[in-house]
Design an enzyme around this catalytic site. Structure first.
Site, PDB file in Angstrom:
ATOM      1  N   GLU A   1      -4.351   3.438   2.620  1.00  0.00           N
ATOM      2  CA  GLU A   1      -4.569   4.813   2.966  1.00  0.00           C
ATOM      3  C   GLU A   1      -5.460   5.420   2.089  1.00  0.00           C
ATOM      4  O   GLU A   1      -5.181   5.800   0.986  1.00  0.00           O
ATOM      5  CB  GLU A   1      -3.201   5.284   2.759  1.00  0.00           C
ATOM      6  N   TYR A   2      -6.788   5.460   2.618  1.00  0.00           N
ATOM      7  CA  TYR A   2      -7.142   4.915   3.805  1.00  0.00           C
ATOM      8  C   TYR A   2      -8.724   4.624   3.622  1.00  0.00           C
ATOM      9  O   TYR A   2      -9.405   5.027   2.636  1.00  0.00           O
ATOM     10  CB  TYR A   2      -7.547   6.125   4.941  1.00  0.00           C
TER      11      TYR A   2
ATOM     12  N   GLY B   1       0.837  -1.101   0.053  1.00  0.00           N
ATOM     13  CA  GLY B   1       0.064  -0.230  -0.068  1.00  0.00           C
ATOM     14  C   GLY B   1       1.006   1.398  -0.042  1.00  0.00           C
ATOM     15  O   GLY B   1       1.690   1.507  -0.828  1.00  0.00           O
TER      16      GLY B   1
ATOM     17  N   ASP C   1       2.715  13.898   9.530  1.00  0.00           N
ATOM     18  CA  ASP C   1       2.087  14.404   8.255  1.00  0.00           C
ATOM     19  C   ASP C   1       0.594  15.208   8.679  1.00  0.00           C
ATOM     20  O   ASP C   1      -0.309  15.322   8.296  1.00  0.00           O
ATOM     21  CB  ASP C   1       1.535  13.511   7.127  1.00  0.00           C
TER      22      ASP C   1
ATOM     23  N   MET D   1       0.725   6.035  12.454  1.00  0.00           N
ATOM     24  CA  MET D   1       1.488   7.158  11.718  1.00  0.00           C
ATOM     25  C   MET D   1       1.038   8.685  12.131  1.00  0.00           C
ATOM     26  O   MET D   1       0.266   9.412  11.673  1.00  0.00           O
ATOM     27  CB  MET D   1       1.191   6.999  10.045  1.00  0.00           C
TER      28      MET D   1
ATOM     29  N   TRP E   1       0.541   5.622   0.327  1.00  0.00           N
ATOM     30  CA  TRP E   1      -0.211   6.676  -0.172  1.00  0.00           C
ATOM     31  C   TRP E   1      -0.301   6.729  -1.660  1.00  0.00           C
ATOM     32  O   TRP E   1      -1.369   6.838  -2.281  1.00  0.00           O
ATOM     33  CB  TRP E   1       0.731   8.232   0.295  1.00  0.00           C
ATOM     34  N   ASN E   2       0.881   6.542  -2.331  1.00  0.00           N
ATOM     35  CA  ASN E   2       0.673   6.477  -3.977  1.00  0.00           C
ATOM     36  C   ASN E   2      -0.228   5.243  -4.453  1.00  0.00           C
ATOM     37  O   ASN E   2      -0.474   5.226  -5.561  1.00  0.00           O
ATOM     38  CB  ASN E   2       2.167   6.405  -4.716  1.00  0.00           C
TER      39      ASN E   2
ATOM     40  N   TRP F   1       9.354   5.783  10.081  1.00  0.00           N
ATOM     41  CA  TRP F   1       9.384   6.359   8.771  1.00  0.00           C
ATOM     42  C   TRP F   1      10.662   7.182   8.377  1.00  0.00           C
ATOM     43  O   TRP F   1      10.264   8.261   8.727  1.00  0.00           O
ATOM     44  CB  TRP F   1       8.113   6.689   8.180  1.00  0.00           C
TER      45      TRP F   1
END
Ligand SMILES: *[C@@H]1O[C@H](CO)[C@@H](O)[C@H](O)[C@H]1NC(C)=O
Ligand SMILES: *[C@@H]1O[C@H](CO)[C@@H](O)[C@H](O)[C@H]1NC(C)=O
Ligand SMILES: *[C@@H]1O[C@H](CO)[C@@H](O)[C@H](O)[C@H]1NC(C)=O
Ligand SMILES: *[C@@H]1O[C@H](CO)[C@@H](O)[C@H](O)[C@H]1NC(C)=O
Length: 386
Positions: free
Chosen positions: A143-144, A100, A209, A206, A102-103, A358
């Site tokens: 996400e997500y 998985g 961000d 996480m 973000w991208n 991360w």
């Protein structure tokens, strides 16, 4: 299951029965970085982290199978073999493949999680991968759920997918972990926290961000706590302390939670260089791409300490308990040894299982800045196990 090699080192500490989790993400694309930024499996010390999450593999929507996400598939497969050799050096190291990020977006996951046949295909291809590369577990970074093109049913379908994965992985002693949002509104939208916690072995929160160039104002990517300039309810909740507390208050047992911490930062271009305060207007990403990470608005700690600190002015925010640096119209918020130590102390004081990092490649892994290799990750490791 979680007893670690380090048990022997900490066994004499009162109340300490097992070493804390230190889950570190290894990312496959860092081999393309130039110069001192180039990071490969060869750079990774086998005994630094308790778990290494290999990111990312992808999801093939039409059949639900796990896929290697790179044109250089042969290179990636060789990299997976090299990771396996790291575990030969340190048999207590757990290798986890992470799907998985973000991208990858959310829509494919929403589609596959809703379909029983595609779910079974996904589970079978995860098992095949783990058997083939002799990894120790699977990490799902969707996400997500119910966001970014997903649907409300994702919240339940995510749990069903995880329950089916767990049933398939447990007989083979494979771990099942998830990376989840550390934002309260986002977590509230995406997760049934109680059932999620019952199903998986660990939850990597996480807790970063919270701010970035997706906003049009200055904000630190991972403040530990609120500032007096945070006045609305939403502003007050966009920080590590509130994010992780929400997970605990919503029913996640601390013994399954790892607090996510970053070895990176996020930058902005100030609209008015004379106004550098929280919420000062910005005009987009930090516009100087850093030479290793080469991504708008993003910078590694290694780049900050090796290249920026000499020419930027350093500030420490006493309320948010994080640093930022400024040079002209460039503003960068990040974590350093001081702030990451405070985050590790928070994880410890909340009785969490440990930390997630991360990522490996943006710490000062060469030790160029004078505090030894991996100064941030080693700081977290020291605090968690002291
Ligand atoms: C990064 O390092 C690897 C391993 O030493 C090497 O094969 C690769 O060419 C390097 N990449 C760059 C962009 O320097
Ligand atoms: C979570 O979402 C529900 C439904 O939208 C809302 O009523 C509740 O206030 C939210 N809770 C938090 C903590 O945001
Ligand atoms: C965050 O700030 C609040 C209010 O000032 C305080 O009660 C709390 O202890 C702080 N938490 C941390 C982890 O510093
Ligand atoms: C900086 O910007 C903020 C947000 O617009 C504003 O409230 C504040 O007064 C500004 N400070 C200065 C010194 O201009």
């Amino acid at each position: 299951m979680y007893l670690k090699f380090l048990v022997f080192l900490t066994a004499t500490a009162v109340g300490s029965t097992s070493a804390a989790n230190l889950v570190c993400y290894f990312t496959s694309w860092t081999v393309y970085r130039p110069g001192n930024g180039n990071y490969t499996v060869q750079n990774l010390p086998a005994d630094l982290c308790t778990h290494v999450n290999y990111g990312f593999v992808g999801l093939q929507e039409w059949d639900g199978s796990l896929v290697i996400l790179d044109d250089d598939e042969a290179d990636r497969r060789q990299e997976l073999e090299h990771l396996k050799q790291k575990r030969d050096e340190n048999p207590s190291l757990k290798l986890i493949v992470s799907m998985g990020g973000w991208n990858e977006g959310s829509e494919k996951y929403s589609h596959v999680a809703a379909d029983p046949n595609l779910r079974q295909n996904l589970i079978q291809s995860v098992l095949d991968f783990l058997d083939k590369y002799e990894f120790d577990g699977f990490d799902l970074d969707w996400e997500y759920p119910a966001q970014r093109g997903g649907q409300p049913e994702d919240v339940d379908n995510f749990i069903v997918l995880l329950q089916e994965l767990k049933a398939a992985l447990t007989p083979k002693n494979y771990l099942l972990t998830v990376a989840v949002s550390g934002g309260i509104a986002s977590a509230n939208t995406s997760y049934d926290i109680v059932r999620l916690s019952e199903t998986v072995d660990m939850i990597d929160v996480m807790a970063f961000d919270y701010h970035g160039a997706f906003d049009n104002y200055v904000g630190h990517y991972a403040p530990l706590n609120a500032s007096h300039l945070d006045v609305t309810d939403l502003q007050k909740e966009l920080n590590v302390f509130r994010g992780i507390t929400y997970w605990i208050e919503s029913g996640a047992p601390p013994s399954k939670l790892n607090l996510g911490m970053g070895t990176y930062g996020r930058g902005f271009t100030l609209a008015d260089p004379s106004n550098t305060s929280l919420y000062a207007p910005t005009v987009g990403d930090g516009n100087r791409q850093a030479p290793y990470t080469r991504t708008d608005g993003n910078v590694g700690y290694n780049e900050v300490c090796e290249l920026y600190l000499a020419t930027y002015q350093y500030y420490w925010d006493d309320e948010q308990q994080v640093p930022h640096i400024v040079n002209g119209d460039q503003w960068i918020g990040y974590d350093d040894m001081r702030s990451i130590e405070l985050k590790a102390r928070l994880a410890k004081s909340l009785g969490l299982a440990g930390a997630m990092i991360w990522s490996l490649d943006t710490d000062d892994f060469h030790g160029i800045c004078g505090n030894g290799p991996y100064p941030l990750i080693n700081t977290v490791k020291r605090v968690l196990n002291e």
